[in-house]
Write a protein that holds these residues in place. Structure first.
Motif, mmCIF file in Angstrom:
data_model
loop_
_atom_site.group_PDB
_atom_site.id
_atom_site.type_symbol
_atom_site.label_atom_id
_atom_site.label_comp_id
_atom_site.label_asym_id
_atom_site.label_seq_id
_atom_site.Cartn_x
_atom_site.Cartn_y
_atom_site.Cartn_z
ATOM 1 N N UNK A 15 0.836 -1.199 0.000
ATOM 2 C CA UNK A 15 0.000 0.000 0.000
ATOM 3 C C UNK A 15 0.872 1.251 0.000
ATOM 4 N N UNK A 16 1.944 1.264 0.786
ATOM 5 C CA UNK A 16 2.868 2.402 0.786
ATOM 6 C C UNK A 16 3.543 2.539 -0.575
ATOM 7 N N UNK A 17 3.864 1.410 -1.193
ATOM 8 C CA UNK A 17 4.492 1.435 -2.511
ATOM 9 C C UNK A 17 3.571 2.073 -3.538
ATOM 10 N N UNK A 18 2.305 1.688 -3.541
ATOM 11 C CA UNK A 18 1.353 2.286 -4.497
ATOM 12 C C UNK A 18 1.112 3.756 -4.177
ATOM 13 N N UNK A 19 1.135 4.128 -2.886
ATOM 14 C CA UNK A 19 0.982 5.544 -2.527
ATOM 15 C C UNK A 19 2.162 6.363 -3.029
ATOM 16 N N UNK A 20 3.357 5.783 -2.950
ATOM 17 C CA UNK A 20 4.538 6.496 -3.443
ATOM 18 C C UNK A 20 4.502 6.638 -4.967
ATOM 19 N N UNK A 21 3.993 5.633 -5.656
ATOM 20 C CA UNK A 21 3.845 5.748 -7.109
ATOM 21 C C UNK A 21 2.833 6.828 -7.472
ATOM 22 N N UNK A 22 1.754 6.924 -6.692
ATOM 23 C CA UNK A 22 0.786 8.003 -6.905
ATOM 24 C C UNK A 22 1.417 9.364 -6.640
ATOM 25 N N UNK A 23 2.295 9.422 -5.653
ATOM 26 C CA UNK A 23 3.001 10.667 -5.349
ATOM 27 C C UNK A 23 3.887 11.083 -6.520
ATOM 28 N N UNK A 24 4.567 10.108 -7.140
ATOM 29 C CA UNK A 24 5.403 10.404 -8.305
ATOM 30 C C UNK A 24 4.545 10.989 -9.426
ATOM 31 N N UNK A 25 3.382 10.400 -9.646
ATOM 32 C CA UNK A 25 2.489 10.901 -10.690
ATOM 33 C C UNK A 25 2.018 12.317 -10.370
ATOM 34 N N UNK A 26 1.722 12.592 -9.116
ATOM 35 C CA UNK A 26 1.301 13.939 -8.722
ATOM 36 C C UNK A 26 2.430 14.946 -8.912
ATOM 37 N N UNK A 27 3.656 14.545 -8.576
ATOM 38 C CA UNK A 27 4.809 15.435 -8.769
ATOM 39 C C UNK A 27 4.986 15.750 -10.245
ATOM 40 N N UNK A 28 4.899 14.733 -11.095
ATOM 41 C CA UNK A 28 5.049 14.954 -12.536
ATOM 42 C C UNK A 28 3.931 15.834 -13.081
ATOM 43 N N UNK A 29 2.704 15.626 -12.613
ATOM 44 C CA UNK A 29 1.584 16.453 -13.067
ATOM 45 C C UNK A 29 1.757 17.902 -12.632
ATOM 46 N N UNK A 30 2.221 18.120 -11.408
ATOM 47 C CA UNK A 30 2.414 19.498 -10.942
ATOM 48 C C UNK A 30 3.575 20.168 -11.675
ATOM 49 N N UNK A 31 4.633 19.415 -11.962
ATOM 50 C CA UNK A 31 5.758 19.975 -12.730
ATOM 51 C C UNK A 31 5.303 20.376 -14.136
ATOM 52 N N UNK A 32 4.518 19.508 -14.766
ATOM 53 C CA UNK A 32 4.042 19.796 -16.121
ATOM 54 C C UNK A 32 3.081 20.973 -16.128
ATOM 55 N N UNK A 33 2.269 21.100 -15.106
ATOM 56 C CA UNK A 33 1.307 22.204 -15.056
ATOM 57 C C UNK A 33 1.980 23.536 -14.755
ATOM 58 N N UNK A 34 2.984 23.527 -13.896
ATOM 59 C CA UNK A 34 3.625 24.787 -13.514
ATOM 60 C C UNK A 34 4.658 25.272 -14.536
ATOM 61 N N UNK A 35 5.161 24.378 -15.360
ATOM 62 C CA UNK A 35 6.170 24.752 -16.368
ATOM 63 C C UNK A 35 5.733 24.204 -17.731
ATOM 64 N N UNK A 36 4.870 24.904 -18.436
ATOM 65 C CA UNK A 36 4.351 24.346 -19.694
ATOM 66 C C UNK A 36 5.396 24.229 -20.806
ATOM 67 N N UNK A 37 6.493 24.960 -20.721
ATOM 68 C CA UNK A 37 7.504 24.864 -21.773
ATOM 69 C C UNK A 37 8.644 23.914 -21.400
ATOM 70 N N UNK A 38 8.443 23.093 -20.375
ATOM 71 C CA UNK A 38 9.444 22.093 -20.002
ATOM 72 C C UNK A 38 9.007 20.726 -20.502
ATOM 73 N N UNK A 39 9.979 19.972 -21.001
ATOM 74 C CA UNK A 39 9.741 18.611 -21.470
ATOM 75 C C UNK A 39 10.368 17.676 -20.442
ATOM 76 N N UNK A 40 9.602 16.704 -19.972
ATOM 77 C CA UNK A 40 10.100 15.761 -18.975
ATOM 78 C C UNK A 40 10.406 14.440 -19.669
ATOM 79 N N UNK A 41 11.668 13.999 -19.568
ATOM 80 C CA UNK A 41 12.087 12.731 -20.171
ATOM 81 C C UNK A 41 12.841 11.917 -19.122
#
Length: 110
Positions: free
Chosen positions: A69-95
């Motif tokens: 359960x902690x592992x899946x929560x951490x994966x959800x956290x990674x997705x939230x971090x990536x979504x917030x990075x993409x939303x706050x910096x629209x001209x950044x490409x994440x690879x």
């Protein structure tokens, strides 16, 4: 004496800016244009070491230090971090970090 003699002489017609003023103005405008383009429009690369993060999390899961359960929560956290990075910096490409050799700003996941 007449009033015509007491008037002040006409001022010479003003000329436009000189070469130095034009050069300085062109340099200032060019620098402002380049800075504006870089901040607003230029694509920047952000990298994420997803393989390393997943490897660490799997090792923690195998060692019993975290639950599934902690592992899946951490994966959800990674997705939230990536979504917030993409939303706050629209001209950044994440690879992935494996693709970029150098000069990419890394996204740290805690």
């Amino acid at each position: 004496m007449s009033e015509e003699n007491t008037t002040q002489p006409e001022k010479p017609a003003s000329t436009g800016p000189g070469y130095l003023e034009v050069i300085i103005l062109a340099l200032i405008l060019s620098a402002a244009m380049v800075m504006g383009y870089d901040r607003m429009f230029a694509q920047k690369i952000r990298v994420l070491d997803l393989k390393g993060y997943l490897r660490t999390q799997k090792a923690l899961l195998a060692a019993g230090e975290i639950t599934e359960q902690q592992w899946t929560m951490k994966l959800d956290t990674v997705e939230q971090i990536l979504n917030s990075e993409a939303a706050s910096h629209p001209n950044h490409v994440i690879v992935l970090k494996d693709v970029v050799l150098r000069n990419g700003d890394e996204i740290r996941i805690k």
